[in-house]
Design an enzyme around this catalytic site. Structure first.
Site, short mmCIF file in Angstrom:
data_model
loop_
_atom_site.label_atom_id
_atom_site.label_comp_id
_atom_site.label_asym_id
_atom_site.label_seq_id
_atom_site.Cartn_x
_atom_site.Cartn_y
_atom_site.Cartn_z
CE1 TYR A 61 0.73 1.71 4.24
CE2 TYR A 61 1.01 -0.67 4.44
CZ TYR A 61 1.21 0.61 4.93
OH TYR A 61 1.91 0.80 6.10
CG PHE A 72 0.28 9.22 5.63
CD1 PHE A 72 0.07 8.02 6.31
CD2 PHE A 72 -0.71 9.66 4.76
CE1 PHE A 72 -1.09 7.29 6.13
CE2 PHE A 72 -1.88 8.92 4.58
CZ PHE A 72 -2.07 7.74 5.26
CG ASP A 73 2.81 3.90 6.45
OD1 ASP A 73 4.01 3.59 6.28
OD2 ASP A 73 2.01 3.20 7.10
CB ILE A 92 -8.06 2.85 9.82
CG1 ILE A 92 -7.76 2.59 8.35
CG2 ILE A 92 -6.92 3.59 10.50
CD1 ILE A 92 -7.58 3.86 7.52
CE1 TYR A 118 -4.59 5.87 12.43
CE2 TYR A 118 -4.64 6.66 10.16
CZ TYR A 118 -4.20 5.75 11.10
OH TYR A 118 -3.37 4.72 10.74
CG PHE A 135 -4.68 3.93 2.46
CD1 PHE A 135 -3.41 3.70 2.98
CD2 PHE A 135 -5.62 4.56 3.24
CE1 PHE A 135 -3.09 4.11 4.25
CE2 PHE A 135 -5.31 4.97 4.52
CZ PHE A 135 -4.04 4.76 5.03
#
Length: 355
Positions: A61, A72-73, A92, A118, A135
């Site tokens: 991902y 961010f990731d 999540i 979040y 994502f």
């Protein structure tokens, strides 16, 4: 022991074929409010199944902020896939809802509202509060996992899919293999043996294995991770791993004309499960491979193929009834009492004691 030859029965029954296929079809998953999906790469046509809650999935991902596209990731940046169990709250909420809509090999982009991510608090410092996330997810693999008793005592993982539509029930007989290990060391190995579900023949493992077999199809291979309470207790306090293979599902049926138990057929191989049985007036071929009185071969018996028109009384009743109940390629064992019902001259069985 009798078997239907390849050319004796009618061709495949389309309705039965469709029912077998429909048994495995999963309904389309609807996306809830707050979750949007864009398919980037579709899965191959052969990959039509989707994971469900409790399954272990492996994904790649890339996560970005919907507001400015900043990353961010990323599992791809780390160089290793991410693995988690669906429906456990490990990720999540948006992920637990998104991934079950995917097939193996599919790549999709999901836009997830804050309430499924979040929320108002965010995940500082990279994700501000109240932020929608995007994502890009690729579903690499997934393993079916099922908590059989709802207490994590026995977790079943499917290693190989089975085929057909039939599953055994308690009291049914099946041809199975059972391999038990603890700490990767073998404890017990029983290969290709006949087992009656619920018989207690598997001892301490019986409850777990019976539950698993009832959900399996022919040819399926599954792995059970069993806590000590479902296995050997304190002799193996860390539990065991059991590998199950369901080779065949046997079906015993009364095929006698009067349904009085005088002719019992045990199906040991389905043959062409998509074919119908033959109807009266059809020309059939029935191969009879062996005959015994239950303990020794029947005196005078000669294996052979019977060719006859079904329903005209051209052969002994046992073979007439067997052929009428079989599909092309099926193999079965027929038990007859009295033996006169199988007195077939062409097989050398006239006057013989057979079972």
């Amino acid at each position: 022991r009798v078997a239907m030859s390849d050319d004796e029965a009618l061709r495949a029954d389309e309705q039965m074929a469709n029912e077998e296929f429909v048994d495995d079809i999963q309904p389309e998953v609807k996306l809830p409010e707050g979750l949007q999906k864009e398919v980037i790469k579709t899965a191959s046509a052969s990959e039509w199944k989707r994971p469900q809650a409790g399954d272990e999935v492996t994904v790649h991902y890339i996560g970005t902020l919907a507001s400015d596209g900043s990353e961010f990731d990323s599992s791809r940046a780390r160089g290793r896939p991410f693995r988690f169990t669906l429906g456990r709250g490990d990720v999540i909420r948006g992920w637990d809802l998104a991934v079950p809509t995917m097939c193996r090999g599919e790549v999709a982009r999901f836009t997830i509202a804050p309430e499924l991510a979040y929320g108002a608090g965010g995940s500082p410092p990279k994700i501000p509060g109240g932020t929608a996330l995007v994502f890009e997810i690729e579903l690499l693999a997934w393993a079916s996992r099922e908590d059989l008793f709802g207490d994590e005592g026995v977790v079943k993982s499917r290693l190989r899919d089975g085929s057909g539509w039939r599953k055994p029930g308690m009291g049914d007989e099946a041809l199975v293999s059972v391999i038990v290990t603890a700490d990767s060391a073998p404890i017990e190995e029983r290969l290709r043996f006949e087992y009656v579900l619920g018989s207690g023949a598997l001892g301490a493992l019986g409850r777990a294995c019976d539950k698993a077999f009832c959900g399996m199809k022919r040819g399926e291979v599954a792995e059970l991770t069993c806590a000590k309470g479902y296995a050997y207790g304190d002799s193996h306090p860390d539990g065991v791993v059991v590998t199950l293979t369901l080779h065949e599902i046997y079906e015993t049926k009364d095929i006698s004309i009067l349904e009085d138990g005088s002719m019992m057929k045990k199906r040991v191989n389905d043959g062409d499960g998509w074919a119908t049985t033959a109807s009266d007036g059809a020309m059939v071929k029935l191969r009879v491979e062996s005959a015994s009185d239950g303990s020794a071969p029947a005196v005078g018996f000669a294996a052979g193929v019977l060719e006859f028109v079904l329903g005209r009384g051209e052969v002994a009743d046992a073979f007439e009834c067997a052929a009428a109940s079989m599909r092309r390629g099926e193999r079965a064992i027929v038990t007859v009492e009295p033996a006169s019902l199988a007195a077939e001259r062409r097989l050398g069985l006239q006057g013989a004691r057979v079972g």
